[in-house]
Design a protein around this motif. Structure first.
Motif, PDB file in Angstrom:
ATOM      1  N   PRO A  24       0.787  -1.228   0.000  1.00 35.14           N
ATOM      2  CA  PRO A  24       0.000   0.000   0.000  1.00 35.14           C
ATOM      3  C   PRO A  24       0.826   1.288   0.000  1.00 35.14           C
ATOM      4  O   PRO A  24       0.459   2.244  -0.678  1.00 35.14           O
ATOM      5  CB  PRO A  24      -0.845  -0.116   1.268  1.00 35.14           C
ATOM      6  CG  PRO A  24      -0.165  -1.123   2.121  1.00 35.14           C
ATOM      7  CD  PRO A  24       0.555  -2.037   1.192  1.00 35.14           C
ATOM      8  N   ASP A  25       1.922   1.319   0.728  1.00 35.63           N
ATOM      9  CA  ASP A  25       2.712   2.558   0.798  1.00 35.63           C
ATOM     10  C   ASP A  25       3.378   2.874  -0.534  1.00 35.63           C
ATOM     11  O   ASP A  25       3.403   4.027  -0.962  1.00 35.63           O
ATOM     12  CB  ASP A  25       3.757   2.470   1.920  1.00 35.63           C
ATOM     13  CG  ASP A  25       3.112   2.538   3.292  1.00 35.63           C
ATOM     14  OD1 ASP A  25       2.892   3.651   3.779  1.00 35.63           O
ATOM     15  OD2 ASP A  25       2.804   1.472   3.861  1.00 35.63           O
ATOM     16  N   TRP A  26       3.912   1.858  -1.185  1.00 37.13           N
ATOM     17  CA  TRP A  26       4.594   2.084  -2.466  1.00 37.13           C
ATOM     18  C   TRP A  26       3.585   2.477  -3.542  1.00 37.13           C
ATOM     19  O   TRP A  26       3.803   3.414  -4.305  1.00 37.13           O
ATOM     20  CB  TRP A  26       5.368   0.838  -2.887  1.00 37.13           C
ATOM     21  CG  TRP A  26       6.324   1.138  -3.992  1.00 37.13           C
ATOM     22  CD1 TRP A  26       6.143   0.913  -5.329  1.00 37.13           C
ATOM     23  CD2 TRP A  26       7.602   1.753  -3.872  1.00 37.13           C
ATOM     24  NE1 TRP A  26       7.235   1.337  -6.039  1.00 37.13           N
ATOM     25  CE2 TRP A  26       8.145   1.865  -5.165  1.00 37.13           C
ATOM     26  CE3 TRP A  26       8.345   2.221  -2.794  1.00 37.13           C
ATOM     27  CZ2 TRP A  26       9.393   2.419  -5.408  1.00 37.13           C
ATOM     28  CZ3 TRP A  26       9.585   2.774  -3.039  1.00 37.13           C
ATOM     29  CH2 TRP A  26      10.092   2.867  -4.332  1.00 37.13           C
ATOM     30  N   TYR A  41       8.620   9.918   4.046  1.00 35.17           N
ATOM     31  CA  TYR A  41       8.614   8.575   4.639  1.00 35.17           C
ATOM     32  C   TYR A  41       9.039   8.625   6.097  1.00 35.17           C
ATOM     33  O   TYR A  41       9.825   9.486   6.506  1.00 35.17           O
ATOM     34  CB  TYR A  41       9.537   7.649   3.851  1.00 35.17           C
ATOM     35  CG  TYR A  41       9.099   7.473   2.425  1.00 35.17           C
ATOM     36  CD1 TYR A  41       7.939   6.764   2.109  1.00 35.17           C
ATOM     37  CD2 TYR A  41       9.821   8.032   1.379  1.00 35.17           C
ATOM     38  CE1 TYR A  41       7.528   6.613   0.795  1.00 35.17           C
ATOM     39  CE2 TYR A  41       9.414   7.884   0.059  1.00 35.17           C
ATOM     40  CZ  TYR A  41       8.271   7.175  -0.223  1.00 35.17           C
ATOM     41  OH  TYR A  41       7.852   7.040  -1.518  1.00 35.17           O
ATOM     42  N   GLU A  42       8.553   7.675   6.846  1.00 29.18           N
ATOM     43  CA  GLU A  42       8.899   7.532   8.256  1.00 29.18           C
ATOM     44  C   GLU A  42      10.408   7.417   8.405  1.00 29.18           C
ATOM     45  O   GLU A  42      11.046   6.627   7.709  1.00 29.18           O
ATOM     46  CB  GLU A  42       8.205   6.264   8.771  1.00 29.18           C
ATOM     47  CG  GLU A  42       7.986   6.227  10.236  1.00 29.18           C
ATOM     48  CD  GLU A  42       7.123   5.036  10.639  1.00 29.18           C
ATOM     49  OE1 GLU A  42       6.171   5.252  11.376  1.00 29.18           O
ATOM     50  OE2 GLU A  42       7.422   3.901  10.209  1.00 29.18           O
ATOM     51  N   LYS A  63       7.553   3.692   4.525  1.00 24.46           N
ATOM     52  CA  LYS A  63       6.185   3.888   5.020  1.00 24.46           C
ATOM     53  C   LYS A  63       5.875   5.381   4.956  1.00 24.46           C
ATOM     54  O   LYS A  63       6.609   6.199   5.509  1.00 24.46           O
ATOM     55  CB  LYS A  63       6.047   3.405   6.470  1.00 24.46           C
ATOM     56  CG  LYS A  63       6.446   1.957   6.690  1.00 24.46           C
ATOM     57  CD  LYS A  63       5.486   1.012   6.023  1.00 24.46           C
ATOM     58  CE  LYS A  63       5.836  -0.432   6.316  1.00 24.46           C
ATOM     59  NZ  LYS A  63       5.056  -1.361   5.526  1.00 24.46           N
ATOM     60  N   ILE A  64       4.770   5.723   4.313  1.00 22.12           N
ATOM     61  CA  ILE A  64       4.392   7.135   4.195  1.00 22.12           C
ATOM     62  C   ILE A  64       3.968   7.663   5.563  1.00 22.12           C
ATOM     63  O   ILE A  64       3.091   7.112   6.214  1.00 22.12           O
ATOM     64  CB  ILE A  64       3.248   7.334   3.186  1.00 22.12           C
ATOM     65  CG1 ILE A  64       3.697   6.903   1.789  1.00 22.12           C
ATOM     66  CG2 ILE A  64       2.784   8.796   3.181  1.00 22.12           C
ATOM     67  CD1 ILE A  64       2.601   6.949   0.744  1.00 22.12           C
ATOM     68  N   GLU A  65       4.626   8.758   5.968  1.00 21.48           N
ATOM     69  CA  GLU A  65       4.317   9.411   7.237  1.00 21.48           C
ATOM     70  C   GLU A  65       3.549  10.720   7.011  1.00 21.48           C
ATOM     71  O   GLU A  65       2.740  11.113   7.843  1.00 21.48           O
ATOM     72  CB  GLU A  65       5.618   9.699   7.986  1.00 21.48           C
ATOM     73  CG  GLU A  65       5.434  10.393   9.305  1.00 21.48           C
ATOM     74  CD  GLU A  65       6.757  10.607  10.010  1.00 21.48           C
ATOM     75  OE1 GLU A  65       6.920  10.048  11.098  1.00 21.48           O
ATOM     76  OE2 GLU A  65       7.622  11.322   9.461  1.00 21.48           O
ATOM     77  N   ALA A  66       3.835  11.395   5.896  1.00 23.37           N
ATOM     78  CA  ALA A  66       3.199  12.686   5.636  1.00 23.37           C
ATOM     79  C   ALA A  66       2.918  12.836   4.144  1.00 23.37           C
ATOM     80  O   ALA A  66       3.676  12.350   3.301  1.00 23.37           O
ATOM     81  CB  ALA A  66       4.100  13.822   6.124  1.00 23.37           C
ATOM     82  N   HIS A  87       0.751   4.607   8.720  1.00 23.88           N
ATOM     83  CA  HIS A  87       1.718   5.455   9.419  1.00 23.88           C
ATOM     84  C   HIS A  87       1.559   6.944   9.134  1.00 23.88           C
ATOM     85  O   HIS A  87       2.381   7.741   9.579  1.00 23.88           O
ATOM     86  CB  HIS A  87       3.136   5.009   9.050  1.00 23.88           C
ATOM     87  CG  HIS A  87       3.377   3.561   9.326  1.00 23.88           C
ATOM     88  ND1 HIS A  87       3.759   3.089  10.557  1.00 23.88           N
ATOM     89  CD2 HIS A  87       3.242   2.464   8.536  1.00 23.88           C
ATOM     90  CE1 HIS A  87       3.862   1.775  10.513  1.00 23.88           C
ATOM     91  NE2 HIS A  87       3.553   1.368   9.299  1.00 23.88           N
ATOM     92  N   VAL A  88       0.517   7.333   8.411  1.00 25.16           N
ATOM     93  CA  VAL A  88       0.336   8.736   8.027  1.00 25.16           C
ATOM     94  C   VAL A  88      -0.128   9.545   9.232  1.00 25.16           C
ATOM     95  O   VAL A  88      -1.199   9.294   9.782  1.00 25.16           O
ATOM     96  CB  VAL A  88      -0.680   8.878   6.868  1.00 25.16           C
ATOM     97  CG1 VAL A  88      -0.918  10.346   6.536  1.00 25.16           C
ATOM     98  CG2 VAL A  88      -0.195   8.125   5.642  1.00 25.16           C
ATOM     99  N   THR A  89       0.697  10.521   9.625  1.00 26.89           N
ATOM    100  CA  THR A  89       0.351  11.388  10.747  1.00 26.89           C
ATOM    101  C   THR A  89      -0.041  12.793  10.295  1.00 26.89           C
ATOM    102  O   THR A  89      -0.689  13.515  11.041  1.00 26.89           O
ATOM    103  CB  THR A  89       1.521  11.497  11.748  1.00 26.89           C
ATOM    104  OG1 THR A  89       2.659  12.044  11.081  1.00 26.89           O
ATOM    105  CG2 THR A  89       1.859  10.145  12.344  1.00 26.89           C
ATOM    106  N   GLU A  90       0.369  13.185   9.070  1.00 30.52           N
ATOM    107  CA  GLU A  90       0.093  14.541   8.586  1.00 30.52           C
ATOM    108  C   GLU A  90      -0.386  14.510   7.140  1.00 30.52           C
ATOM    109  O   GLU A  90       0.184  13.799   6.322  1.00 30.52           O
ATOM    110  CB  GLU A  90       1.368  15.390   8.568  1.00 30.52           C
ATOM    111  CG  GLU A  90       2.106  15.553   9.846  1.00 30.52           C
ATOM    112  CD  GLU A  90       3.446  16.258   9.603  1.00 30.52           C
ATOM    113  OE1 GLU A  90       3.524  17.159   8.738  1.00 30.52           O
ATOM    114  OE2 GLU A  90       4.411  15.885  10.269  1.00 30.52           O
TER     115      GLU A  90
END
Length: 177
Positions: A24-26, A41-42, A63-66, A87-90
């Protein structure tokens, strides 16, 4: 205008087989970058902006973080790419002409984002109304929401009151004059 709408629909078409094949992240990275958004990415400070410069390494490493979707062509049709992101926080949605109430509703109903999303900025998205902002109440872990230049938000006081009642720990910053 019709050509661009068609092209954006092509960019936003979800390829579920691709999500299965690369994770999913890629797959979401490919979609977001293709549409003109940036991802971070994280564990990394640098924003990934170039689709052709995606980092190499084993699948699942990044892993996408933002997400910064400023002036991107993301639209509702592609939001299935967000389902597997844990892992998306923003997220920042700025000057996104295809973002509308249904997009915000879909965003707030995405189970993984309900758990991980802490900060959301919605700026100059002309198709967003009070209905879309109110839909965000399902993002129960959201800590910070910034709303600016949203001419479709007309019941500002009521919308803010309802949202703050639903999310009492939310820091809400407004620039909606």
């Amino acid at each position: 205008r019709r050509f661009w709408g068609w092209l954006n629909a092509v960019f936003n078409k979800v390829d579920h087989e691709r999500i299965q094949a690369v994770g999913p992240d890629w797959a979401a990275s490919e979609w977001l970058l293709r549409c003109g958004a940036f991802v971070r990415y994280e564990g990394y400070e640098k924003w990934q902006q170039d689709y052709n410069g995606l980092p190499t390494g084993p699948l699942g490493k990044y892993k996408i973080e933002a997400i910064n979707a400023t002036e991107s062509c993301i639209m509702y049709r592609g939001f299935d790419y967000l389902d597997g992101l844990e892992h998306v926080t923003e997220i920042q949605l700025q000057k996104c002409i295809y973002i509308q109430d249904e997009c915000l509703q879909r965003l707030s109903e995405t189970k993984n984002l309900q758990k991980s999303l802490l900060q959301l900025k919605i700026i100059s998205c002309g198709n967003v109304t009070d209905k879309g902002i109110l839909a965000l109440h399902k993002l129960t872990n959201l800590e910070y929401l910034y709303l600016s230049d949203l001419p479709g938000v007309r019941q500002k006081e009521t919308t803010v009151r309802v949202l703050q009642q639903a999310l009492p720990n939310l820091e809400l910053e407004l620039d909606l004059e």
